[in-house]
Design a protein around this motif. Structure first.
Motif, short mmCIF file in Angstrom:
data_model
loop_
_atom_site.label_atom_id
_atom_site.label_comp_id
_atom_site.label_asym_id
_atom_site.label_seq_id
_atom_site.Cartn_x
_atom_site.Cartn_y
_atom_site.Cartn_z
N SER A 171 0.78 -1.20 -0.80
CA SER A 171 -0.56 0.22 -0.11
C SER A 171 0.91 0.89 -0.24
CB SER A 171 -1.45 -0.08 1.09
OG SER A 171 -0.44 0.20 2.42
N ASP A 172 0.02 2.38 -0.37
CA ASP A 172 1.25 3.69 -0.35
C ASP A 172 1.99 4.05 1.36
OD1 ASP A 172 0.33 4.15 -2.14
OD2 ASP A 172 -0.68 5.62 -2.39
N VAL B 70 5.90 2.79 1.16
CA VAL B 70 6.49 2.45 0.58
C VAL B 70 7.43 3.16 1.06
CG1 VAL B 70 6.61 4.23 -0.89
CG2 VAL B 70 4.46 3.52 -1.44
N TYR C 149 -5.93 10.84 -6.59
CA TYR C 149 -5.36 12.05 -5.78
C TYR C 149 -6.32 13.19 -6.06
CZ TYR C 149 -2.32 7.91 -4.53
OH TYR C 149 -1.82 6.74 -4.24
N LEU D 96 5.17 9.38 0.89
CA LEU D 96 5.24 8.34 0.38
C LEU D 96 7.46 8.22 0.40
CD1 LEU D 96 3.00 9.10 -3.24
CD2 LEU D 96 3.61 6.43 -1.21
N SER E 87 -3.49 3.64 -6.50
CA SER E 87 -2.58 4.09 -6.39
C SER E 87 -1.44 4.58 -6.25
CB SER E 87 -2.62 2.77 -4.56
OG SER E 87 -2.22 1.56 -4.90
N TYR E 88 -0.75 4.84 -5.78
CA TYR E 88 0.55 5.21 -6.24
C TYR E 88 1.81 4.17 -6.35
CZ TYR E 88 5.14 7.18 -6.58
OH TYR E 88 6.06 9.06 -6.88
N SER E 89 1.48 2.65 -5.29
CA SER E 89 2.08 1.86 -5.12
C SER E 89 1.43 0.79 -5.80
CB SER E 89 1.76 1.52 -3.62
OG SER E 89 0.41 1.39 -3.67
#
Length: 301
Positions: A10-11, A14, A61, A75, A265-267
């Motif tokens: 998950s974020d 990170v 986001y 992050l 998500s970014y992750s």
């Protein structure tokens, strides 16, 4: 039996993942911070993607600017571009001014700029370089222009001399334009051999052709933006042998996320790269070492 989750899960995970890799953080060359009215139009465009194409594109986001800056810090993103791009005449100078003021307020922001084929483009580019811009962005499909437009000849020559990287969205995906594709880029680097180009989205869907260009040309790099994610694999799936191609290009691939305009998500972007199984050394190069070298080359030129 369910497959194990790829790290980071998950974020929130990170920063620990980056620490375990042995790097101080991420360098993300494909992040967007734009004036509010411009970003609102970008988000409105993506909001209509489901109706146009059948592939909804929810903004992951969609948050106030200050919160987006804080998320990148949380992050572990050490440096990020702000990647505005002009899509009509008269925009580049004021977008560059926004990016300059943003970078003045946020030390993690890489001083970024843009340009457009119009009279005075060379002067706009020269002024941006004089102000210390380290990273440029142009978008061939949205701008509807050829990278070979004669109005850009002077700008490309200046950039080649400065060795300042240009993130260029030039591939046919996710939407093709009149001037997208690899052939104009082949011609551009033939005209300006010292030019440093970072091919946004690794040139999808023509992944293999752009990977070959990066392998052949010392100034051509690929960014990972959306590449290999579940979302993009439904639109422009990776060739089965692409991880093997990427394995041979650890010093020519840089991390990019498209934050905040991503529908996951970014992750997940990091998970997508981890899924290729290329190992921690390759991940360190892509997430930190190679983009750092690009930026240091600009600073030291």
């Amino acid at each position: 039996m369910a497959e194990p989750l790829l790290r980071p899960e998950s974020d929130l995970a990170v920063p620990a993942y980056l620490k375990d890799l042995g790097i101080p953080g991420l360098i993300d060359l494909h992040v967007h911070f734009m004036p509010h009215n411009v970003l609102a139009k970008v988000w409105s465009y993506f909001d209509g993607e489901g109706q146009r194409t059948g592939n909804p594109w929810p903004i992951g986001y969609r948050l106030p600017e200050a919160r987006r800056v804080q998320i990148l810090k949380e992050l572990g993103v050490l440096a990020y571009g702000t990647l505005n791009y002009a899509h009509r005449p008269g925009m580049a100078a004021w977008l560059n001014e926004y990016s300059r003021r943003f970078a003045d307020r946020h030390p993690e922001a890489i001083r970024s700029g843009t340009f457009y084929p119009e009279p005075g483009a060379t002067e706009v580019l020269r002024a941006a370089l004089a102000e210390g811009v380290q990273l440029f962005k142009v978008h061939v499909q949205v701008g509807g222009f050829s990278p070979l437009d004669p109005l850009l000849d002077g700008a490309w020559a200046l950039l080649a001399e400065a060795r300042t990287p240009v993130v260029i969205h030039c591939g046919h995906g996710p939407h093709a334009g009149r001037h997208t594709g690899i052939e104009p880029i082949r011609e551009l680097v033939a005209r300006h051999p010292q030019l440093v180009l970072v091919i946004a989205h690794a040139g999808l869907p023509d992944y293999a052709q752009f990977a070959q260009l990066a392998a052949e040309h010392p100034g051509v790099y690929l960014d990972t933006t959306m590449v290999g994610t579940g979302f993009m694999n439904r639109i422009a799936p990776l060739p089965p042998d692409y991880p093997q191609l990427a394995a041979g290009l650890p010093h020519k691939i840089v991390f990019g996320s498209d934050f905040p305009n991503i529908p996951y998500s970014y992750s997940h972007q990091i998970q997508a790269l981890e899924a290729w199984g290329l190992g921690p050394s390759w991940m360190r190069e892509v997430l930190h070492d190679t983009p750092l070298r690009l930026l240091q080359a600009v600073r030291n030129s």
